[in-house]
Design a protein around this motif. Structure first.
Motif, PDB file in Angstrom:
ATOM      1  N   ALA A  75       0.829  -1.207   0.000  1.00  0.00           N
ATOM      2  CA  ALA A  75       0.000   0.000   0.000  1.00  0.00           C
ATOM      3  C   ALA A  75       0.865   1.260   0.000  1.00  0.00           C
ATOM      4  O   ALA A  75       0.571   2.230  -0.709  1.00  0.00           O
ATOM      5  CB  ALA A  75      -0.923  -0.005   1.215  1.00  0.00           C
TER       6      ALA A  75
ATOM      7  N   ASP B 291       1.443   4.411  -2.986  1.00  0.00           N
ATOM      8  CA  ASP B 291       1.009   5.759  -2.634  1.00  0.00           C
ATOM      9  C   ASP B 291       1.962   6.786  -3.243  1.00  0.00           C
ATOM     10  O   ASP B 291       3.108   6.926  -2.807  1.00  0.00           O
ATOM     11  CB  ASP B 291       0.972   5.911  -1.111  1.00  0.00           C
ATOM     12  CG  ASP B 291       0.326   7.208  -0.657  1.00  0.00           C
ATOM     13  OD1 ASP B 291       0.496   8.231  -1.362  1.00  0.00           O
ATOM     14  OD2 ASP B 291      -0.334   7.224   0.387  1.00  0.00           O
TER      15      ASP B 291
ATOM     16  N   PRO C 245      -4.835  -1.570   4.975  1.00  0.00           N
ATOM     17  CA  PRO C 245      -5.122  -0.827   3.740  1.00  0.00           C
ATOM     18  C   PRO C 245      -5.441  -1.771   2.578  1.00  0.00           C
ATOM     19  O   PRO C 245      -4.830  -2.820   2.435  1.00  0.00           O
ATOM     20  CB  PRO C 245      -3.819  -0.064   3.491  1.00  0.00           C
ATOM     21  CG  PRO C 245      -2.758  -0.902   4.151  1.00  0.00           C
ATOM     22  CD  PRO C 245      -3.410  -1.514   5.348  1.00  0.00           C
TER      23      PRO C 245
ATOM     24  N   VAL D 298      -5.412  -3.077  -1.068  1.00  0.00           N
ATOM     25  CA  VAL D 298      -4.610  -2.987  -2.291  1.00  0.00           C
ATOM     26  C   VAL D 298      -4.990  -4.056  -3.307  1.00  0.00           C
ATOM     27  O   VAL D 298      -4.686  -3.924  -4.494  1.00  0.00           O
ATOM     28  CB  VAL D 298      -3.091  -3.090  -1.994  1.00  0.00           C
ATOM     29  CG1 VAL D 298      -2.645  -1.941  -1.117  1.00  0.00           C
ATOM     30  CG2 VAL D 298      -2.743  -4.428  -1.341  1.00  0.00           C
TER      31      VAL D 298
END
Length: 277
Positions: free
Chosen positions: A140, A144, A171, A173
């Motif tokens: 993740a 970003d 998170p 993904v």
């Protein structure tokens, strides 16, 4: 004949080098505890060589409800091959990516100040990695685009996003679409082969090193293989070192040799898959 001798000599030399990465390296390592502050959202466990030199940096993220100190043997192994390792202790919340953004800003401005004298972090050569849920976090973070640091390589060690597609944890993904990750950096995934063998926590534990009551809890709550944990950590440490040497320093021989001859590792590596675009 002379050329054939040179080729065999070089091949033998490379294999000796590969064997050495599965052992602790020559660098003396300092272990540094960094407390959280107004500019640092969580505490850090930092492993650093002590000799004057610039060193590449590896960010390492622990698994769900685990601690960086439980990876001490593995991370010291990697660091002893000339790498600075920064392992955050995440708070118990699903804000890891935002936390890493703040950690990255802190590293740019403050990492050098906590390292041994004359040790320089090379922030142009930074890799990101994680174990279990930390592996998911590493993916993740790498995806970003707003991260203050640029990452040159990504490693997932038994990365886990959840116990099933219907039970993913942030998170998020995974979209279950081939080649959905739009990134150009090299990626390695190292697995213990326990992902389809469930326990109550669904966490493989062969990377961990804990004592006392925590060791008992790990054995009860997490899945472990039947082989030597020390050999497993040596194998993972050596593969990580080979990958970092290849993609942070341009030294590809050790990684190529592991792919070519997996039996050089202290455990059985099966399967070994290498994909180059």
């Amino acid at each position: 004949m002379h050329g054939n001798w040179q080729s065999k000599h070089r091949e033998r030399h490379i294999k000796m080098g590969v064997s050495s990465i599965f052992e602790v390296g020559n660098e003396t390592i300092d272990t540094i505890n960094v407390k959280s502050s107004s500019s640092l959202p969580c505490s850090l466990l930092v492993f650093s060589p002590t000799k004057k030199a610039p060193y590449p940096v590896l960010l390492f993220f622990h698994g769900f409800m685990l601690q960086p100190s439980w990876y001490k043997s593995l991370l010291q192994h990697i660091s002893s091959h000339r790498y600075i390792i920064v392992a955050p202790q995440f708070p118990l919340m699903n804000q890891e990516v935002k936390t890493v953004q703040k950690i990255a800003e802190w590293l740019i401005n403050n990492l050098k100040s906590v390292l041994p004298e004359k040790v320089q972090p090379d922030l142009e050569k930074v890799a990101i990695s994680g174990h279990s849920k930390g592996g998911n976090t590493a993916f993740a973070v790498a995806l970003d685009s707003s991260m203050p640091l640029k990452f040159s390589a990504l490693l997932g060690i038994d990365p886990v996003a959840g116990c099933s597609p219907s039970c993913l944890r942030p998170p998020y993904v995974l979209e279950y679409i081939p080649r959905i990750f739009n990134q150009s950096i090299p990626v390695a995934v190292i697995g213990a082969g326990l992902s389809n063998q469930s326990t109550c926590c669904l966490l493989p534990s062969d990377m961990l090193q804990a004592d006392g009551i925590m060791a008992i809890l790990i054995r009860i709550m997490m899945k472990s293989g039947k082989g030597s944990k020390k050999s497993m950590r040596r194998a993972v440490g050596g593969i990580v070192v080979a990958f970092l040497k290849a993609y942070l320093e341009g030294q590809i021989d050790d990684l190529n040799e592991i792919v070519k001859s997996p039996n050089l590792a202290p455990i059985i590596l099966d399967p070994v898959i290498s994909i180059k675009d």
